[in-house]
Structures are given as C-alpha cells and as structure tokens.
Motif scaffolding. Structure first.
Motif, PDB file in Angstrom:
ATOM      1  N   ASN A   1      -5.756   6.874  -2.304  1.00  0.00           N
ATOM      2  CA  ASN A   1      -5.079   7.557  -3.398  1.00  0.00           C
ATOM      3  C   ASN A   1      -6.143   8.371  -4.122  1.00  0.00           C
ATOM      4  N   HIS A   2      -6.084   9.703  -3.984  1.00  0.00           N
ATOM      5  CA  HIS A   2      -7.098  10.569  -4.577  1.00  0.00           C
ATOM      6  C   HIS A   2      -6.855  10.802  -6.065  1.00  0.00           C
ATOM      7  N   ARG A   3      -5.731  10.336  -6.559  1.00  0.00           N
ATOM      8  CA  ARG A   3      -5.429  10.465  -7.993  1.00  0.00           C
ATOM      9  C   ARG A   3      -6.338   9.562  -8.814  1.00  0.00           C
ATOM     10  N   ASP A   4      -6.545   8.330  -8.326  1.00  0.00           N
ATOM     11  CA  ASP A   4      -7.417   7.408  -9.053  1.00  0.00           C
ATOM     12  C   ASP A   4      -8.471   6.757  -8.162  1.00  0.00           C
ATOM     13  N   ASN A   5      -8.739   7.376  -7.002  1.00  0.00           N
ATOM     14  CA  ASN A   5      -9.821   6.958  -6.107  1.00  0.00           C
ATOM     15  C   ASN A   5      -9.739   5.495  -5.682  1.00  0.00           C
ATOM     16  N   VAL A   6      -8.556   5.088  -5.227  1.00  0.00           N
ATOM     17  CA  VAL A   6      -8.359   3.730  -4.722  1.00  0.00           C
ATOM     18  C   VAL A   6      -8.091   3.803  -3.222  1.00  0.00           C
ATOM     19  N   MET A   7      -8.693   2.886  -2.474  1.00  0.00           N
ATOM     20  CA  MET A   7      -8.516   2.837  -1.033  1.00  0.00           C
ATOM     21  C   MET A   7      -8.138   1.410  -0.626  1.00  0.00           C
ATOM     22  N   ALA A   8      -7.317   1.301   0.419  1.00  0.00           N
ATOM     23  CA  ALA A   8      -6.981   0.002   0.993  1.00  0.00           C
ATOM     24  C   ALA A   8      -6.792   0.191   2.497  1.00  0.00           C
ATOM     25  N   PHE A   9      -6.851  -0.906   3.244  1.00  0.00           N
ATOM     26  CA  PHE A   9      -6.680  -0.804   4.692  1.00  0.00           C
ATOM     27  C   PHE A   9      -6.039  -2.053   5.246  1.00  0.00           C
ATOM     28  N   CYS A  10      -5.519  -1.901   6.466  1.00  0.00           N
ATOM     29  CA  CYS A  10      -4.901  -3.004   7.190  1.00  0.00           C
ATOM     30  C   CYS A  10      -5.284  -2.851   8.659  1.00  0.00           C
ATOM     31  N   CYS A  11      -5.979  -3.839   9.198  1.00  0.00           N
ATOM     32  CA  CYS A  11      -6.437  -3.785  10.585  1.00  0.00           C
ATOM     33  C   CYS A  11      -5.322  -4.204  11.546  1.00  0.00           C
ATOM     34  N   PRO A  12      -5.418  -3.759  12.807  1.00  0.00           N
ATOM     35  CA  PRO A  12      -4.421  -4.181  13.795  1.00  0.00           C
ATOM     36  C   PRO A  12      -4.379  -5.707  13.925  1.00  0.00           C
ATOM     37  N   HIS A  13      -3.191  -6.218  14.179  1.00  0.00           N
ATOM     38  CA  HIS A  13      -2.953  -7.653  14.407  1.00  0.00           C
ATOM     39  C   HIS A  13      -3.400  -8.504  13.232  1.00  0.00           C
ATOM     40  N   ASN A  14      -3.375  -7.922  12.037  1.00  0.00           N
ATOM     41  CA  ASN A  14      -3.805  -8.638  10.843  1.00  0.00           C
ATOM     42  C   ASN A  14      -2.609  -8.798   9.912  1.00  0.00           C
ATOM     43  N   ALA A  15      -2.702  -8.330   8.705  1.00  0.00           N
ATOM     44  CA  ALA A  15      -1.641  -8.488   7.715  1.00  0.00           C
ATOM     45  C   ALA A  15      -0.407  -7.649   8.068  1.00  0.00           C
ATOM     46  N   GLU A  16       0.724  -8.072   7.549  1.00  0.00           N
ATOM     47  CA  GLU A  16       1.994  -7.382   7.779  1.00  0.00           C
ATOM     48  C   GLU A  16       2.082  -6.083   6.987  1.00  0.00           C
ATOM     49  N   TYR A  17       1.425  -6.036   5.831  1.00  0.00           N
ATOM     50  CA  TYR A  17       1.511  -4.847   4.979  1.00  0.00           C
ATOM     51  C   TYR A  17       0.311  -4.744   4.044  1.00  0.00           C
ATOM     52  N   ILE A  18       0.170  -3.562   3.458  1.00  0.00           N
ATOM     53  CA  ILE A  18      -0.810  -3.304   2.405  1.00  0.00           C
ATOM     54  C   ILE A  18      -0.042  -3.284   1.093  1.00  0.00           C
ATOM     55  N   ASN A  19      -0.464  -4.074   0.135  1.00  0.00           N
ATOM     56  CA  ASN A  19       0.137  -4.058  -1.195  1.00  0.00           C
ATOM     57  C   ASN A  19      -0.643  -3.027  -2.016  1.00  0.00           C
ATOM     58  N   PHE A  20      -0.076  -1.824  -2.202  1.00  0.00           N
ATOM     59  CA  PHE A  20      -0.834  -0.703  -2.740  1.00  0.00           C
ATOM     60  C   PHE A  20      -0.556  -0.433  -4.224  1.00  0.00           C
ATOM     61  N   GLY A  21       0.697  -0.217  -4.608  1.00  0.00           N
ATOM     62  CA  GLY A  21       1.073  -0.059  -6.002  1.00  0.00           C
ATOM     63  C   GLY A  21       0.391   1.087  -6.734  1.00  0.00           C
TER      64      GLY A  21
ATOM     65  N   GLY B   1      -4.872  18.086  -4.463  1.00  0.00           N
ATOM     66  CA  GLY B   1      -6.077  17.309  -4.194  1.00  0.00           C
ATOM     67  C   GLY B   1      -6.012  15.890  -4.700  1.00  0.00           C
ATOM     68  N   LYS B   2      -4.991  15.550  -5.447  1.00  0.00           N
ATOM     69  CA  LYS B   2      -4.799  14.186  -5.958  1.00  0.00           C
ATOM     70  C   LYS B   2      -3.742  13.437  -5.150  1.00  0.00           C
ATOM     71  N   CYS B   3      -3.477  13.908  -3.930  1.00  0.00           N
ATOM     72  CA  CYS B   3      -2.443  13.310  -3.084  1.00  0.00           C
ATOM     73  C   CYS B   3      -2.849  11.918  -2.613  1.00  0.00           C
ATOM     74  N   THR B   4      -1.926  11.248  -1.933  1.00  0.00           N
ATOM     75  CA  THR B   4      -2.215   9.991  -1.251  1.00  0.00           C
ATOM     76  C   THR B   4      -2.285  10.298   0.231  1.00  0.00           C
ATOM     77  N   GLU B   5      -3.342   9.842   0.853  1.00  0.00           N
ATOM     78  CA  GLU B   5      -3.627  10.165   2.250  1.00  0.00           C
ATOM     79  C   GLU B   5      -3.560   8.898   3.093  1.00  0.00           C
ATOM     80  N   LEU B   6      -2.837   8.983   4.210  1.00  0.00           N
ATOM     81  CA  LEU B   6      -2.747   7.880   5.168  1.00  0.00           C
ATOM     82  C   LEU B   6      -3.429   8.307   6.461  1.00  0.00           C
ATOM     83  N   ASN B   7      -4.358   7.503   6.933  1.00  0.00           N
ATOM     84  CA  ASN B   7      -4.985   7.724   8.229  1.00  0.00           C
ATOM     85  C   ASN B   7      -4.644   6.528   9.097  1.00  0.00           C
ATOM     86  N   ILE B   8      -4.009   6.806  10.230  1.00  0.00           N
ATOM     87  CA  ILE B   8      -3.492   5.752  11.085  1.00  0.00           C
ATOM     88  C   ILE B   8      -4.064   5.932  12.491  1.00  0.00           C
ATOM     89  N   THR B   9      -4.536   4.839  13.079  1.00  0.00           N
ATOM     90  CA  THR B   9      -4.993   4.831  14.464  1.00  0.00           C
ATOM     91  C   THR B   9      -4.316   3.659  15.151  1.00  0.00           C
TER      92      THR B   9
END
Length: 133
Positions: A22-42, A49-57
C-alpha cells in the motif's frame, strides 16, 4: 469515498506467492505458497502513486502485477488483467476482500451486504491473464 481492502485470499490450492504494498501509507504484507489462507491487510486505497500494488507469482513461475486505486467515486484496476485497465463507478465507501482462484480470476467482493454500485452487484471478476487456464 473510502475503499478499504480487508483480506487477500489465496486460491484454494494455495499455489501463489502474494506480495501486497500500500503506497498510501507504505505498508507491505505477503503470503507464501502453501502457507496461510489469506493476508489480513486492512488498508485504504489511494490514487495514482499512492495505489495498492499486488505482485503475484505462482509455483510455476508465472507472474502478474496489479494496481488498485480509489479515485473520485471510482475503483480503478490495472496491470496484468484482461483489457489492461478497468474503471468501475462505486456507490460509496466500501470494505472489500480479494479472492484469487486457481483458474486465473481475481474476485473483488464487497463486505457488509453492500453492492459496488447501482446494478453492479457485490462481486467484480477480473481475469489475471498470466494465470488464465
């Protein structure tokens, strides 16, 4: 208007590595494969330039980058989605979750019994092109 991204869900088979920024307040979170069911982001979405960016592999090495913005009563989704960029008129402040599916869809679902806007419904479905099966 405020759009608040609550949770980001893995596909049921949990085969994605998801990084959200989240570039609005510079917060980042991640979820690795075969790990948690979801990211609790809020986090609230921003604009440009203050968008929220998702990078998925996925576990096979395919990648996608998606940007989500809140701009003047509109939700803007751009990046590796079918069509490249979609603009949706939103009926007011909304909390929502993102759910990825194993067959290449990203579903944005309104919470609290709300629809996105007049005649739109509570879910928006986007095809993530690199993951389409």
């Amino acid at each position: 208007m405020v759009l608040n991204l609550q949770k980001i869900y893995q596909p049921e088979n949990k085969t994605y590595n998801i990084i959200v920024r989240n570039h609005r307040d510079n917060v980042m979170a991640f979820c690795c494969p075969h790990n948690a069911e979801y990211i609790n982001f809020g986090r609230w979405l921003g604009r440009w330039g203050k968008c929220t960016e998702l990078n998925i592999t996925n576990v096979y090495g395919r990648t996608a980058s998606i940007q989500i913005e809140d701009s003047d009563w509109q939700l803007i989704v751009s990046g590796n989605i079918q069509g490249g960029r979609k603009v949706v008129d939103v009926g007011g402040s909304r909390d929502f979750d993102i759910r990825f599916t194993a067959n290449g869809h990203m579903v944005l679902e309104c919470l609290g019994g709300y629809n996105w806007g007049a005649g739109i419904g509570k879910s928006l479905d986007f095809i993530v092109v690199p993951f389409l099966q």
